[in-house]
Design a protein around this motif. Structure first.
Motif, PDB file in Angstrom:
ATOM      1  N   TYR A 189       0.551  -1.258   0.106  1.00 60.49           N
ATOM      2  CA  TYR A 189       0.125   0.448  -0.165  1.00 60.49           C
ATOM      3  C   TYR A 189       0.929   1.663   0.441  1.00 60.49           C
ATOM      4  N   ALA A 190       2.242   1.401  -1.122  1.00 60.10           N
ATOM      5  CA  ALA A 190       2.597   2.565  -0.929  1.00 60.10           C
ATOM      6  C   ALA A 190       2.883   2.171  -2.676  1.00 60.10           C
ATOM      7  N   PRO A 191       3.801   2.875  -2.814  1.00 62.88           N
ATOM      8  CA  PRO A 191       5.092   2.688  -4.285  1.00 62.88           C
ATOM      9  C   PRO A 191       6.052   1.322  -3.658  1.00 62.88           C
ATOM     10  N   LEU A 192       5.729   0.661  -5.014  1.00 62.89           N
ATOM     11  CA  LEU A 192       6.757  -0.906  -4.726  1.00 62.89           C
ATOM     12  C   LEU A 192       8.074  -0.427  -5.699  1.00 62.89           C
ATOM     13  N   ARG A 193       8.946  -0.098  -5.864  1.00 62.41           N
ATOM     14  CA  ARG A 193      10.080   0.076  -6.984  1.00 62.41           C
ATOM     15  C   ARG A 193      11.193  -1.008  -6.042  1.00 62.41           C
ATOM     16  N   GLY A 194      11.604  -2.407  -5.122  1.00 60.32           N
ATOM     17  CA  GLY A 194      12.324  -3.243  -5.205  1.00 60.32           C
ATOM     18  C   GLY A 194      11.569  -4.178  -6.379  1.00 60.32           C
ATOM     19  N   LYS A 195      12.005  -5.374  -5.274  1.00 56.52           N
ATOM     20  CA  LYS A 195      11.772  -6.941  -5.877  1.00 56.52           C
ATOM     21  C   LYS A 195      10.412  -7.338  -4.999  1.00 56.52           C
ATOM     22  N   ALA A 196       9.739  -7.994  -5.571  1.00 61.71           N
ATOM     23  CA  ALA A 196       8.637  -8.557  -4.855  1.00 61.71           C
ATOM     24  C   ALA A 196       8.052  -9.993  -5.846  1.00 61.71           C
ATOM     25  N   MET A 197       8.497 -11.019  -4.524  1.00 55.02           N
ATOM     26  CA  MET A 197       8.584 -12.039  -5.688  1.00 55.02           C
ATOM     27  C   MET A 197       7.168 -12.988  -4.637  1.00 55.02           C
ATOM     28  N   ALA A 198       5.567 -13.274  -4.847  1.00 58.29           N
ATOM     29  CA  ALA A 198       4.499 -13.737  -4.034  1.00 58.29           C
ATOM     30  C   ALA A 198       4.712 -15.351  -4.506  1.00 58.29           C
ATOM     31  N   GLY A 199       3.688 -16.098  -3.996  1.00 54.23           N
ATOM     32  CA  GLY A 199       3.950 -17.266  -4.716  1.00 54.23           C
ATOM     33  C   GLY A 199       5.247 -18.484  -4.750  1.00 54.23           C
ATOM     34  N   ALA A 200       6.049 -18.161  -3.782  1.00 59.84           N
ATOM     35  CA  ALA A 200       7.697 -18.493  -3.547  1.00 59.84           C
ATOM     36  C   ALA A 200       7.857 -20.253  -4.101  1.00 59.84           C
ATOM     37  N   ARG A 201       6.986 -20.680  -3.373  1.00 56.51           N
ATOM     38  CA  ARG A 201       6.743 -22.312  -3.065  1.00 56.51           C
ATOM     39  C   ARG A 201       5.959 -22.758  -4.410  1.00 56.51           C
ATOM     40  N   GLY A 202       6.145 -22.170  -5.523  1.00 55.55           N
ATOM     41  CA  GLY A 202       4.964 -22.298  -7.050  1.00 55.55           C
ATOM     42  C   GLY A 202       3.308 -22.176  -6.074  1.00 55.55           C
ATOM     43  N   ASN A 203       2.917 -21.301  -5.661  1.00 57.25           N
ATOM     44  CA  ASN A 203       1.744 -21.123  -5.526  1.00 57.25           C
ATOM     45  C   ASN A 203       0.879 -20.670  -6.631  1.00 57.25           C
ATOM     46  N   THR A 204       0.637 -20.863  -7.809  1.00 52.76           N
ATOM     47  CA  THR A 204       0.676 -20.147  -9.055  1.00 52.76           C
ATOM     48  C   THR A 204      -0.663 -19.530  -9.050  1.00 52.76           C
ATOM     49  N   GLU A 205      -1.456 -19.217  -7.821  1.00 55.81           N
ATOM     50  CA  GLU A 205      -2.715 -18.631  -7.796  1.00 55.81           C
ATOM     51  C   GLU A 205      -2.328 -17.108  -7.403  1.00 55.81           C
ATOM     52  N   ALA A 206      -1.070 -17.436  -6.505  1.00 54.02           N
ATOM     53  CA  ALA A 206      -0.583 -15.980  -5.893  1.00 54.02           C
ATOM     54  C   ALA A 206      -0.282 -14.720  -6.665  1.00 54.02           C
ATOM     55  N   ARG A 207      -1.162 -13.686  -6.353  1.00 49.52           N
ATOM     56  CA  ARG A 207      -1.029 -12.146  -6.913  1.00 49.52           C
ATOM     57  C   ARG A 207      -0.006 -10.837  -5.868  1.00 49.52           C
ATOM     58  N   ILE A 208       0.068 -10.189  -6.746  1.00 55.62           N
ATOM     59  CA  ILE A 208       1.109  -8.705  -6.038  1.00 55.62           C
ATOM     60  C   ILE A 208      -0.277  -7.912  -5.937  1.00 55.62           C
ATOM     61  N   PHE A 209      -0.141  -7.265  -5.165  1.00 60.02           N
ATOM     62  CA  PHE A 209      -0.980  -5.381  -5.436  1.00 60.02           C
ATOM     63  C   PHE A 209       0.097  -4.500  -4.989  1.00 60.02           C
ATOM     64  N   ALA A 210      -0.383  -3.611  -5.923  1.00 59.40           N
ATOM     65  CA  ALA A 210       1.144  -2.259  -5.406  1.00 59.40           C
ATOM     66  C   ALA A 210      -0.189  -1.371  -5.614  1.00 59.40           C
ATOM     67  N   LEU A 211       0.252  -0.503  -4.565  1.00 63.80           N
ATOM     68  CA  LEU A 211      -0.799   1.351  -4.718  1.00 63.80           C
ATOM     69  C   LEU A 211       0.294   1.728  -6.219  1.00 63.80           C
ATOM     70  N   SER A 212       1.010   2.200  -6.318  1.00 64.49           N
ATOM     71  CA  SER A 212       2.213   2.311  -7.242  1.00 64.49           C
ATOM     72  C   SER A 212       2.985   1.498  -7.828  1.00 64.49           C
ATOM     73  N   MET A 213       3.072   1.022  -8.672  1.00 65.73           N
ATOM     74  CA  MET A 213       3.835   0.104  -9.743  1.00 65.73           C
ATOM     75  C   MET A 213       5.259   0.422  -9.915  1.00 65.73           C
ATOM     76  N   GLU A 214       6.359   0.268  -9.823  1.00 69.21           N
ATOM     77  CA  GLU A 214       7.324   0.910 -10.476  1.00 69.21           C
ATOM     78  C   GLU A 214       8.456  -0.193  -9.886  1.00 69.21           C
ATOM     79  N   ALA A 215       8.510  -1.512  -9.933  1.00 65.60           N
ATOM     80  CA  ALA A 215       9.360  -2.664  -9.699  1.00 65.60           C
ATOM     81  C   ALA A 215      10.158  -2.560 -10.177  1.00 65.60           C
TER      82      ALA A 215
END
Length: 277
Positions: free
Chosen positions: A208-234
């Motif tokens: 819930y803020a700017p995302l400027r670094g690295k974001a890794m969801a579903g790290a153990r293989g969950n293909t249903e995981a999602r990433i939500f960012a208020l400001s996408m700058e990753a």
């Protein structure tokens, strides 16, 4: 005269019982017998995440490796299993079983202390699961019944599963070099994720803020995981190991805007999709 057996057979020990049990495993789908290259790839993927695994039991799967060998009409690869087991140990992976190998490979694995696990099932990706899902067959209801069916006996109440872990919530901004891993749960970040910071979760990631670094969801293989960012700058987004870096610039319709990242199955495999919210 027939004598019914007693509830407890004579000689049954009172100190133990033998029961069936299920053990969650991590699967290493080996695609090359080159352990030197494998070591480099493991270091690149997990070298900066020392607590990604926690002495997880692992099954080594040679199915893909041997399928490629058959396609190329070459002999099965010789695997140095003791070296492979040693290679995995610093990542807190405990190799205990082997599947998909030739008789010679299985014998070598057994000599190295690995158990044969032909029935171990590797969880498919969402695209593979969709391809394998059976087509439902419609069933026509009977037009009449000779007599009313007896009321079914009530089923026993199912055992309640353990409650899932709540989301890990981070309130402070993350600086370059910092790393957060939400093991077995979602991650919620309420402040900026700066360039050079890493956020990792086995479930969803919410920023819930700017995302400027690295974001890794579903790290153990969950293909249903999602990433939500208020400001996408990753600089990097990844779901279940499928990633996109800042070298491939974000589209103008999502850059700096509320965005979700998800996986979409396709004929070529799962692909990342970025949607403006």
């Amino acid at each position: 005269m027939t004598v019914a057996p007693s509830a407890t057979a004579p000689g049954t020990p009172a100190t133990f019982e033998i029961k069936s049990a299920n053990l969650p495993l991590v699967a290493l789908l080996l695609k090359s017998a080159d352990l030197q290259t494998l070591a480099q790839d493991l270091q690149t993927r997990f070298g900066e995440i020392p607590d990604f695994f926690d002495r997880d039991p692992l099954v080594i799967d040679l199915t893909a490796l041997n399928a490629a060998t058959r396609r190329n009409d070459t002999e099965n690869c010789v695997i140095d299993f003791p070296a492979l087991i040693t290679l995995l140990r610093p990542y807190s992976l405990v190799a205990i079983a082997l599947r998909g190998g030739s008789p010679e490979q299985m014998a070598a694995g057994l000599a190295a202390g690995l158990l044969p696990a032909p029935d171990a099932r590797v969880v498919p990706s969402s695209a593979q699961a969709a391809e394998r899902a059976p087509t439902p067959v419609p069933v026509r209801a009977p037009t009449a019944l000779a007599s009313p069916a007896p009321a079914p006996s009530p089923a026993p109440a199912p055992a309640m599963p353990d409650p899932p872990l709540g989301a890990l919530v981070i309130h402070k901004p993350l600086r370059s070099g910092q790393q957060i891993y939400a093991r077995g749960r979602d991650l919620v970040v309420l402040a900026m994720v700066n360039v050079g910071a890493e956020i990792i979760a086995d479930g969803h990631i919410h920023v819930y803020a700017p995302l400027r670094g690295k974001a890794m969801a579903g790290a153990r293989g969950n293909t249903e995981a999602r990433i939500f960012a208020l400001s996408m700058e990753a600089e990097l987004v990844s779901i279940a190991g499928i990633y996109r870096t800042s070298e491939n610039k974000l589209p103008p319709n999502v850059f700096g805007k509320p965005t979700q990242v998800r996986l979409v199955p396709s004929a070529e495999g799962d692909k990342l999709m970025l949607d403006a919210l």
